[in-house]
Scaffold this active site. Structure first.
Site, PDB file in Angstrom:
ATOM      1  N   LYS A 285     -14.198   8.685  -5.028  1.00  0.00           N
ATOM      2  CA  LYS A 285     -15.505   9.023  -4.458  1.00  0.00           C
ATOM      3  C   LYS A 285     -15.981  10.378  -4.993  1.00  0.00           C
ATOM      4  O   LYS A 285     -17.148  10.553  -5.350  1.00  0.00           O
ATOM      5  CB  LYS A 285     -15.431   9.078  -2.925  1.00  0.00           C
ATOM      6  CG  LYS A 285     -15.042   7.769  -2.264  1.00  0.00           C
ATOM      7  CD  LYS A 285     -14.720   7.978  -0.774  1.00  0.00           C
ATOM      8  CE  LYS A 285     -13.948   6.795  -0.226  1.00  0.00           C
ATOM      9  NZ  LYS A 285     -13.327   7.090   1.094  1.00  0.00           N
TER      10      LYS A 285
ATOM     11  N   HIS B  63       0.791  -1.236   0.000  1.00  0.00           N
ATOM     12  CA  HIS B  63       0.000   0.000   0.000  1.00  0.00           C
ATOM     13  C   HIS B  63       0.817   1.276   0.000  1.00  0.00           C
ATOM     14  O   HIS B  63       0.236   2.367  -0.031  1.00  0.00           O
ATOM     15  CB  HIS B  63      -0.938   0.025   1.206  1.00  0.00           C
ATOM     16  CG  HIS B  63      -2.124  -0.864   1.060  1.00  0.00           C
ATOM     17  ND1 HIS B  63      -3.309  -0.427   0.503  1.00  0.00           N
ATOM     18  CD2 HIS B  63      -2.306  -2.157   1.369  1.00  0.00           C
ATOM     19  CE1 HIS B  63      -4.174  -1.423   0.494  1.00  0.00           C
ATOM     20  NE2 HIS B  63      -3.588  -2.496   1.014  1.00  0.00           N
TER      21      HIS B  63
ATOM     22  N   LYS C 295      -8.898  14.015   3.973  1.00  0.00           N
ATOM     23  CA  LYS C 295      -8.048  12.830   4.007  1.00  0.00           C
ATOM     24  C   LYS C 295      -7.179  12.961   5.253  1.00  0.00           C
ATOM     25  O   LYS C 295      -7.162  14.021   5.869  1.00  0.00           O
ATOM     26  CB  LYS C 295      -7.167  12.742   2.751  1.00  0.00           C
ATOM     27  CG  LYS C 295      -6.453  14.065   2.413  1.00  0.00           C
ATOM     28  CD  LYS C 295      -5.630  13.985   1.137  1.00  0.00           C
ATOM     29  CE  LYS C 295      -6.445  14.018  -0.126  1.00  0.00           C
ATOM     30  NZ  LYS C 295      -6.457  12.736  -0.836  1.00  0.00           N
ATOM     31  N   ARG C 296      -6.462  11.901   5.667  1.00  0.00           N
ATOM     32  CA  ARG C 296      -5.583  12.037   6.811  1.00  0.00           C
ATOM     33  C   ARG C 296      -4.594  13.190   6.579  1.00  0.00           C
ATOM     34  O   ARG C 296      -4.203  13.467   5.435  1.00  0.00           O
ATOM     35  CB  ARG C 296      -4.834  10.725   7.065  1.00  0.00           C
ATOM     36  CG  ARG C 296      -5.729   9.623   7.618  1.00  0.00           C
ATOM     37  CD  ARG C 296      -6.259   9.974   8.997  1.00  0.00           C
ATOM     38  NE  ARG C 296      -5.215   9.971   9.967  1.00  0.00           N
ATOM     39  CZ  ARG C 296      -5.016   9.034  10.889  1.00  0.00           C
ATOM     40  NH1 ARG C 296      -5.854   8.004  10.977  1.00  0.00           N
ATOM     41  NH2 ARG C 296      -4.013   9.116  11.742  1.00  0.00           N
TER      42      ARG C 296
ATOM     43  N   THR D 171      -8.356   6.684  -2.724  1.00  0.00           N
ATOM     44  CA  THR D 171      -9.706   6.244  -3.069  1.00  0.00           C
ATOM     45  C   THR D 171     -10.675   7.395  -2.871  1.00  0.00           C
ATOM     46  O   THR D 171     -11.743   7.421  -3.479  1.00  0.00           O
ATOM     47  CB  THR D 171     -10.155   5.049  -2.198  1.00  0.00           C
ATOM     48  OG1 THR D 171      -9.874   5.356  -0.827  1.00  0.00           O
ATOM     49  CG2 THR D 171      -9.434   3.777  -2.614  1.00  0.00           C
TER      50      THR D 171
ATOM     51  N   LYS E 271       0.671  14.379   1.617  1.00  0.00           N
ATOM     52  CA  LYS E 271      -0.599  14.742   0.980  1.00  0.00           C
ATOM     53  C   LYS E 271      -0.686  16.251   0.704  1.00  0.00           C
ATOM     54  O   LYS E 271      -1.584  16.719   0.021  1.00  0.00           O
ATOM     55  CB  LYS E 271      -1.773  14.268   1.833  1.00  0.00           C
ATOM     56  CG  LYS E 271      -1.910  12.729   1.874  1.00  0.00           C
ATOM     57  CD  LYS E 271      -2.999  12.283   2.830  1.00  0.00           C
ATOM     58  CE  LYS E 271      -3.104  10.770   2.990  1.00  0.00           C
ATOM     59  NZ  LYS E 271      -3.880  10.111   1.912  1.00  0.00           N
TER      60      LYS E 271
HETATM   61  C1  PLP Z   1     -12.053   7.221   1.404  1.00  0.00           C
HETATM   62  C2  PLP Z   1     -11.621   7.638   2.749  1.00  0.00           C
HETATM   63  C3  PLP Z   1     -10.278   7.874   3.013  1.00  0.00           C
HETATM   64  C4  PLP Z   1      -9.204   7.777   1.952  1.00  0.00           C
HETATM   65  O1  PLP Z   1      -9.056   9.048   1.376  1.00  0.00           O
HETATM   66  P1  PLP Z   1      -7.759   9.418   0.496  1.00  0.00           P
HETATM   67  O2  PLP Z   1      -8.070  10.771  -0.021  1.00  0.00           O
HETATM   68  O3  PLP Z   1      -7.688   8.391  -0.591  1.00  0.00           O
HETATM   69  O4  PLP Z   1      -6.605   9.390   1.417  1.00  0.00           O
HETATM   70  C5  PLP Z   1      -9.910   8.289   4.278  1.00  0.00           C
HETATM   71  N1  PLP Z   1     -10.830   8.436   5.248  1.00  0.00           N
HETATM   72  C6  PLP Z   1     -12.146   8.218   5.034  1.00  0.00           C
HETATM   73  C7  PLP Z   1     -13.104   8.421   6.147  1.00  0.00           C
HETATM   74  C8  PLP Z   1     -12.579   7.803   3.784  1.00  0.00           C
HETATM   75  O5  PLP Z   1     -13.881   7.575   3.585  1.00  0.00           O
END
Ligand code: PLP
Length: 842
Positions: free
Chosen positions: A681, A378, A569-570, A677, A575
């Site tokens: 979305k 990952h 995102k985190r 991911t 990032k």
């Molecule tokens: C989809 C999702 C992530 C992943 O987000 P990235 O932008 O790909 O890091 C992290 N946290 C939550 C709650 C998510 O639904």
């Protein structure tokens, strides 16, 4: 003008939400009242909102039970190959609505609760998130469970039932404060404890080599108690199982050796054993070498493998008189997928079972292990790769250490034969890293012990072959594969964005929910004014709804006419939330300089949790809230620019904010985000992407056409070139006046007037040791944002681009991802067939 439809009315519009037939509704009401009375032991005079939620959850749960039993019986009878998805994280979020959606009960429940004088959405909001994950990796596991069930695969998710999931984030005085996530406090209606399947897990002790084999003795035992959660497929009557283990001290824990006053202390010490499943480690993309974490990793693996071997031996073909399969048939009947290296101990543990317990020869056992296991990588960030000190292993898992040494000995023997006189290669490829502290490289263990290794987006899979795992790729090229991540369209469209799901279904029917590639059919409607209007209208409604949510729960007022520019995102340096901050400050300075220009109004929303021990990430949160304090209160700016930090970003908040977003920020340094991911979305929910050529953004651009995304910045090759010459942040700082201004303002305390040097560590990092080269992409990012603002001024062209993105998002269904895992790694065939439905409760 007619009043806009409520969500409830909207759900009634299309058949995909299930029939609200009179009989269904009458039964649901009856069962709801029955649960309120018999399960919750309440009447309507004293029942709380939470009681009503539990009554509804139990009513819906009853519809799972027959399907669940039938599915498992079906698997027993047909004995298909099983896949076991092993993961330390399952970031499930809420279950009630997902169950109603997949069982087509949503309309009927909506109607039933309405007739009972209740608001279903309000009840749904009472459910706690199952926050057993950190971010993308854990959410991926959850999407995969949905897809595996929807594709009729005999699949099991195996993990840990953490008593505390990812912490709740509070923002106090602009800073993150962590709160324990006591998600089980009121009980969990979706799980079923199975104490009859409890299994022992051993730790510590020593190894005895005797004539009749190897024995691991004098161990401490902790019991693993399984809790099963049903995983329904989308309208196919399949219900799979997610089994999560909870740690229980044995009854005689510490009582064999009781000393003076030993009894009371022994009972109190049961906590020590039970701490194993107490709490999720809150690190995303970061390795922390704590013993308790290693215990968690072995705990889930040891309990799960006992289950797998027991189920294999008890299977119909495995135990018939006619076809008695021995364990050499395991790879034909079982696939084990390792979600990162966290469950890597499955490899030595399965060897221990085969060699020490089943007494099979080493070579035969190793062949079984390799053909059964597969590993998903990952990340390539070095700080995230698991490297466990040998000393920790020696103490906690002495037999596993021996087995790993033997695996390594044979592995290096093979390398040595293939590459004679290449000592450096042996060192690089060893499972054991020599040095100050000897360490076990868990990724190397996984590669050697698996028949397939995959990255999670095409660019990432290429990078691992070219860099971190190059030596392993050179030795065994066919082992390396790509499986680009995906998301489940059930949760991430149908459930969270019913308005958009409906306007799509009105044009192309509702088969796209099972076959997301059918979204391509929307291309026919890119120039259709009515469709453009409908898509834009749904987005506007979602924005209004999210704006009211923010106002109601946080007292934050935003302008729903502004562009919603979202980065959730985190929080992590790679990032690059800091790049977003520099854009915001630049916009702020520009508006103040020319206040009368026709600026495109923006609401910049940033959300995400920082690992509690990650100092820089916590400072980044403070910077975002501090910029907000200045920008949001500047009368010159007005409502043309607002900065909001979204508190406590989690699955449930993602479901609310993503359908409301206009612009999706995916701005990691090229080569650092394995896939992402979140990006998918947003694409599916009608946001446009501003992003770098990183992770799955590359494939999103390929699917939609690069002209339909806002791509900027360095490519991987540019980053590599910069690394060769040496990245010099000061050169950008001195050359680009607006960059210099923004950074100087942070450094001078414009955003932290009460503590001028608050952000000095951040500024110092950006200027002198920025691993992620924020300044190198600043100029192109700002220019790209100008193009975003310009297009937003033309709503029709904007929405047409949105439609082209939605139409191109089919590839990013986790159904496609899982079909590829099934065919190319697990040797299984996905199917959209339904199995027979049981009688539902009357
Ligand atoms: C989809 C999702 C992530 C992943 O987000 P990235 O932008 O790909 O890091 C992290 N946290 C939550 C709650 C998510 O639904």
């Amino acid at each position: 003008m007619s009043k806009p439809l409520t969500d409830q009315e909207k759900r009634k519009q299309i058949s995909v939400r299930g029939l609200a037939g009179v009989e269904n509704v009458a039964d649901l009401k009856l069962n709801f009242n029955r649960h309120l009375h018999f399960t919750l032991v309440k009447d309507r005079n004293v029942a709380t909102k939470r009681d009503y939620y539990f009554a509804l959850a139990n009513t819906v749960r009853d519809h799972l039970v027959g399907r669940w039993i039938r599915t498992q019986q079906h698997y027993y009878e047909t004995d298909p190959k099983r896949v076991y998805y092993l993961s330390l994280e399952f970031y499930m979020g809420r279950t009630l609505q997902n169950t109603m959606v997949n069982l087509a009960l949503e309309n009927a429940c909506d109607e039933a609760t309405y007739q009972l004088g209740l608001d279903m959405e309000e009840l749904q909001d009472i459910e706690e998130d199952a926050g057993l994950g950190n971010g993308g990796l854990g959410r991926l596991a959850a999407c995969f469970l949905d897809s595996m069930a929807s594709l009729g695969l005999a699949a099991y998710g195996y993990g840990i039932r953490y008593e505390f999931g990812i912490f709740n984030q509070k923002i106090v005085d602009g800073r993150q404060v962590e709160e324990a996530d006591d998600w089980l406090r009121y009980g969990n209606p979706w799980e079923k404890a199975r104490p009859e399947y409890m299994r022992p897990v051993h730790f510590y002790g020593r190894v005895e080599h005797a004539a009749d084999g190897v024995k691991w003795v004098d161990t401490q035992v902790v019991l693993a108690l399984p809790y099963d959660t049903p995983v329904p497929g989308y309208r196919n009557n399949i219900v799979n199982t997610m089994r999560l283990w909870s740690a229980k001290a044995p009854c005689d824990f510490n009582l064999q050796d009781f000393n003076v006053g030993g009894y009371i202390q022994a009972v109190l010490d049961r906590n020590l054993a039970e701490n194993i499943s107490r709490v999720l480690y809150p690190n995303d993309n970061f390795f922390e070498g704590k013993e308790l974490r290693l215990k968690q990793e072995y705990f889930v693996v040891a309990a799960t493998l006992q289950d797998i071997v027991r189920r294999f031996k008890a299977s119909k073909f495995g135990s018939t008189e006619f076809v008695r399969l021995d364990l050499s048939a395991l790879p034909d009947k079982v696939a084990i997928q390792l979600n990162d290296t966290h469950p890597a101990l499955a490899i030595p543990e399965l060897m221990r079972i085969l060699v020490d317990i089943e007494k099979l020869p080493w070579e035969k056992s190793w062949d079984i292990v390799v053909r059964t296991c597969a590993y998903t990588n990952h990340t390539v960030l070095p700080e995230a790769l698991e490297r466990w000190p040998v000393d920790l292993f020696q103490n906690l898992l002495p037999r596993h250490l021996e087995i790993i040494y033997e695996i390594n000995r044979r592995h290096l023997e093979r390398v040595g034969k293939l590459y004679p006189d290449d000592g450096d290669r042996l060192r690089r490829m060893s499972l054991i890293e020599e040095g100050d502290v000897k360490k076990i490289n868990m990724a190397h263990l996984c590669i050697v012990g698996s028949h397939a290794v995959n990255g999670v987006a095409r660019i990432h899979s290429e990078i691992i072959k070219d860099t971190v795992f190059k030596d392993f790729y050179d030795m065994d090229p066919p082992k390396f594969q790509n499986k680009t991540n995906g998301i489940t369209p059930r949760r991430w469209l149908l459930m969270c964005n019913p308005g958009l799901a409906d306007v799509i279904a009105e044009r192309i029917g509702d088969d796209y929910i099972r076959n997301l590639d059918l979204l391509k059919g929307l291309l026919e409607f890119v120039d259709d004014d009515a469709f453009i209007r409908d898509v834009a209208k749904v987005k506007q409604e979602n924005k209004m709804k999210f704006a009211s949510h923010l106002e109601e729960h946080y007292g934050v007022k935003i302008n729903p006419g502004s562009m919603f520019d979202v980065q959730v995102k985190r929080i992590h340096e790679y990032k690059r939330q800091l790049l977003n901050c520099l854009h915001v400050i630049t916009l702020y300075n520009r508006i103040r300089k020319e206040p009368n220009k026709a600026w495109t109004p923006r609401t910049v929303m940033i959300g995400g949790k920082a690992a509690p021990g990650y100092h820089t990430a916590k400072l980044i949160i403070q910077l975002i809230t501090s910029i907000g304090n200045v920008v949001n209160n500047d009368p010159v700016v007005g409502d043309r620019l607002k900065v909001v930090f979204l508190e406590n970003y989690r699955v449930t908040l993602a479901e609310k904010v993503i359908p409301a977003a206009d612009l999706s920020e995916q701005i990691s340094t090229a080569g650092t985000e394995a896939s992402g991911t979140g990006n998918m979305k947003f694409m599916l929910n009608g946001a446009l992407t501003i992003g770098t050529m990183d992770g799955a953004n590359v494939e999103m651009a390929e699917e939609a056409g690069e002209e339909n995304l806002f791509i900027f910045g360095m490519r991987v090759k540019d980053v590599e070139a910069l690394d060769k010459t040496g990245y010099d942040a000061m050169s950008y700082y001195n050359r680009i006046p607006e960059l210099k201004q923004a950074v100087s303002q942070i450094a001078a305390g414009l955003f932290s007037p009460n503590q001028v040097d608050l952000f000095k560590d951040l500024v110092n990092m950006l200027m002198h040791h920025d691993r992620f080269k924020v300044f190198a992409d600043y100029e192109d990012y700002i220019k790209c944002q100008e193009r975003v603002s310009a297009l937003y001024k033309n709503p029709k062209e904007w929405t047409k681009m949105v439609i082209r993105n939605i139409a191109a998002s089919g590839k990013f269904s986790s159904d496609r991802t899982i079909s590829q895992y099934a065919r190319e790694i697990w040797g299984m065939e996905p199917s959209l067939e339904k199995i027979a439905a049981p009688d539902d409760p009357r």
